[in-house]
Scaffold this motif. Structure first.
Motif: not given
Length: 165
Positions: A17, A23-25, A131, A143-146, A149
């Motif tokens: 990633l 973008e991710y958290s 997300s 992982i938090e992501m759209r 993505d």
């Protein structure tokens, strides 16, 4: 080295990633070693709806490995996955085989950074969320992501492959 940099260096999923430039958290929680429903534990400890947390499963479709992602609020529909993959029969790979092929432990499997690339299938409910959460490569790390993505990076096929509770 910052804590996030240390975490990112800790798993192949986060390295993938990091190189992708999206973008991710990263969300970390204290994993309870007695927990057996890893995705449910993640949803509870992170305070996230279970339908937004996707578990990564290693499946054999006609003896060929694939990766399936379904919400922890439901179960994988093996017949639907086999059909989506153009096969006749899908079975859950054994724990030892899944861990050997992916390089991840059960409860920490990520669709990113696996030892060998496999086709990825994601339940179509993924598109209902702004997300989603997936394992970052170890228990207690998400992982938090759209969804867009996630689909793009995994080159996933989207199909109704889960029976939702």
């Amino acid at each position: 080295m910052s804590r996030l940099t240390q975490v990112a260096a800790a798993t192949p999923a986060l390295r993938v990633l990091g190189l992708a430039g999206i973008e991710y958290s990263v969300h970390e929680y204290e994993h309870d070693p007695r927990a057996r429903r890893y995705g449910g534990e993640a949803a509870e400890k992170l305070g996230v709806e279970p339908d937004r947390v996707f578990k990564t499963l290693h499946i054999l479709v006609d003896a060929e490995p694939v990766t399936a992602l379904v919400p922890v609020s439901g179960q994988l529909d093996l017949k639907a996955l086999a059909s989506a993959a153009g096969g006749k029969k899908a079975t859950l790979a054994g724990v030892a085989e899944a861990e050997r092929r992916t390089g991840y432990v059960t409860g920490g499997m990520s669709p990113f950074g696996q030892r060998a690339a496999t086709p990825v299938y994601i339940d179509d409910s993924v598109t209902e969320h702004h997300s989603v959460f997936i394992s970052a490569g170890r228990r207690g790390l998400e992982i938090e992501m759209r969804p867009h993505d996630l689909l793009m990076l995994t080159n996933a096929s989207v199909a109704r492959i889960a029976q939702l509770d």
